[in-house]
Design an enzyme around this catalytic site. Sequence first.
Site, PDB file in Angstrom:
ATOM      1  N   TYR A 195       0.753  -1.174   0.090  1.00 49.50           N
ATOM      2  CA  TYR A 195       0.044   0.130  -0.001  1.00 49.50           C
ATOM      3  C   TYR A 195       0.932   1.167  -0.055  1.00 49.50           C
ATOM      4  O   TYR A 195       1.812   1.201   0.377  1.00 49.50           O
ATOM      5  CB  TYR A 195      -0.852   0.204   1.073  1.00 49.50           C
ATOM      6  CG  TYR A 195      -1.867   0.999   1.134  1.00 49.50           C
ATOM      7  CD1 TYR A 195      -3.233   0.799   0.476  1.00 49.50           C
ATOM      8  CD2 TYR A 195      -1.932   2.233   1.784  1.00 49.50           C
ATOM      9  CE1 TYR A 195      -4.245   1.716   0.336  1.00 49.50           C
ATOM     10  CE2 TYR A 195      -2.932   3.359   1.850  1.00 49.50           C
ATOM     11  CZ  TYR A 195      -3.989   3.038   1.058  1.00 49.50           C
ATOM     12  OH  TYR A 195      -4.974   3.889   0.944  1.00 49.50           O
ATOM     13  N   PHE A 205      -5.595   9.287  -3.977  1.00 47.06           N
ATOM     14  CA  PHE A 205      -4.319   8.732  -4.658  1.00 47.06           C
ATOM     15  C   PHE A 205      -4.057   7.498  -3.690  1.00 47.06           C
ATOM     16  O   PHE A 205      -3.753   7.692  -2.569  1.00 47.06           O
ATOM     17  CB  PHE A 205      -3.242   9.626  -4.633  1.00 47.06           C
ATOM     18  CG  PHE A 205      -2.016   9.111  -5.168  1.00 47.06           C
ATOM     19  CD1 PHE A 205      -1.508   9.257  -6.370  1.00 47.06           C
ATOM     20  CD2 PHE A 205      -1.188   8.271  -4.066  1.00 47.06           C
ATOM     21  CE1 PHE A 205      -0.275   8.543  -6.779  1.00 47.06           C
ATOM     22  CE2 PHE A 205      -0.036   7.836  -4.511  1.00 47.06           C
ATOM     23  CZ  PHE A 205       0.418   7.882  -5.867  1.00 47.06           C
ATOM     24  N   GLU A 206      -3.709   6.197  -4.307  1.00 49.35           N
ATOM     25  CA  GLU A 206      -3.279   5.129  -3.748  1.00 49.35           C
ATOM     26  C   GLU A 206      -2.652   4.178  -4.906  1.00 49.35           C
ATOM     27  O   GLU A 206      -3.309   4.090  -5.959  1.00 49.35           O
ATOM     28  CB  GLU A 206      -4.179   4.360  -2.720  1.00 49.35           C
ATOM     29  CG  GLU A 206      -5.391   3.845  -3.450  1.00 49.35           C
ATOM     30  CD  GLU A 206      -6.535   3.255  -2.334  1.00 49.35           C
ATOM     31  OE1 GLU A 206      -6.307   3.432  -1.081  1.00 49.35           O
ATOM     32  OE2 GLU A 206      -7.487   2.645  -2.780  1.00 49.35           O
ATOM     33  N   ILE A 207      -1.665   3.530  -4.404  1.00 46.97           N
ATOM     34  CA  ILE A 207      -1.092   2.484  -5.420  1.00 46.97           C
ATOM     35  C   ILE A 207      -0.982   1.226  -4.404  1.00 46.97           C
ATOM     36  O   ILE A 207      -0.393   1.436  -3.451  1.00 46.97           O
ATOM     37  CB  ILE A 207       0.263   2.745  -6.116  1.00 46.97           C
ATOM     38  CG1 ILE A 207       0.082   3.973  -6.792  1.00 46.97           C
ATOM     39  CG2 ILE A 207       0.835   1.658  -6.866  1.00 46.97           C
ATOM     40  CD1 ILE A 207       1.461   4.805  -7.472  1.00 46.97           C
TER      41      ILE A 207
END
Length: 400
Positions: free
Chosen positions: A230, A287-289
């Site tokens: 995460y 926003f998250e990868i």
Amino acid sequence: MSSGPKYMRYLLFAAVGLAVFFLISRSSIPIPENIGSKLSPANYKDTISQSDKAHNDAPPKPPVKETPGSANTAPVGRVNATFVTLARNSDVWDIAKSIRQVEDRFNRNYHYDWVFLNDKPFDDTFKKVTTSLVSGKTFYGEIPKEHWSYPDWIDQEKAKKVREEMGQKKIIYGDSESYRHMCRYESGFFFRHPLMLNYEYYWRVEPSIELYCDISFDPFKLMKEQNKKYSFVLSLYEYYDTIPSLWDSVKKFMGNHPEHIAEGNAMGFLSDDGGKTYNKCHFWSNFEIGSLEWLRSKQYLDYFDALDHDGGFFYERWGDAPVHSIAAGIMLKKEEIHFFNEIAYYHIPFTHCPTSEQMRLDLKCHCNPSENFDWKGYSCTSRWFQINDMEKPEGAEEQS
């Protein structure tokens, strides 16, 4: 007598000329009469001309069926990953801005896929505009009704009353029914959509975001190679009136499933007293990868199912940001969560802008560092650095 050699040369030239003419006239390769039109750029679109197609009696081969995340969409050296956006048809021009930001700053060099999800069918305008802007392949999915509706255990009259009360209190999105469905979907279902099932990693993109700097590396590759699950660029405190009972549900889950709680986790980011209370810190999830395999794991699904049955998505206004953040904070090791300082980002009203002047110059950034939110009082990023014993980046102290 001196003219003899000259006549002999004339005869020799004539003989050679006749031989060349004879060879050309007998050749089986005719010179095309329309050679000029054949060189027109318009004819480069097809490898077989229309006249050739008319004489090709063999049936054409069926196209290779491309599925998201298949070998057809993941070239060698690229991670099996996709961008994902939840959007409505009316968002088309706002998401177009976001796509240009992502493509210009990063994806034009990598051509990753992009999955678009909607609770209604996407219209032709949305598909045409977004497909034209994305350098990778685009896929469009409709959300199953059961993922965007009330589960059987929810008292809809009670939920309606809560919305009315929150609306009177002017709580942001407090009176919105669709916002609650969105938060529940982002918390527990987007990664289960058929279009997402073959991917390993996702990058969430929302309408009207900005990327202020070039991204000179592949974040997906970093996540995979460093075993990150995460990541985030912004963090802040949640509005307490939207989540008054969330931590009680989390503590109940932790008591029922101690096997899902990681050693060396990031509880110190979430709580000031070892887990007794929640300090409201969360990673901003627009926003998250992250790892799709983690979200599809038993530990995360058990977590979401427990929270879902407690009803807080509808009886309160639980957001997907604290839900994701708490899951990452208690179920992942600290080193499995990554802060992308290099990815300068804006989503109204907050900005992440690198504090290092050299980094901004190297990455061709156009953000104003004085607008950076990271080290301001309402940000939780300082806490993240503290619990990880990380040194703050150059220039951070000047903004504290």
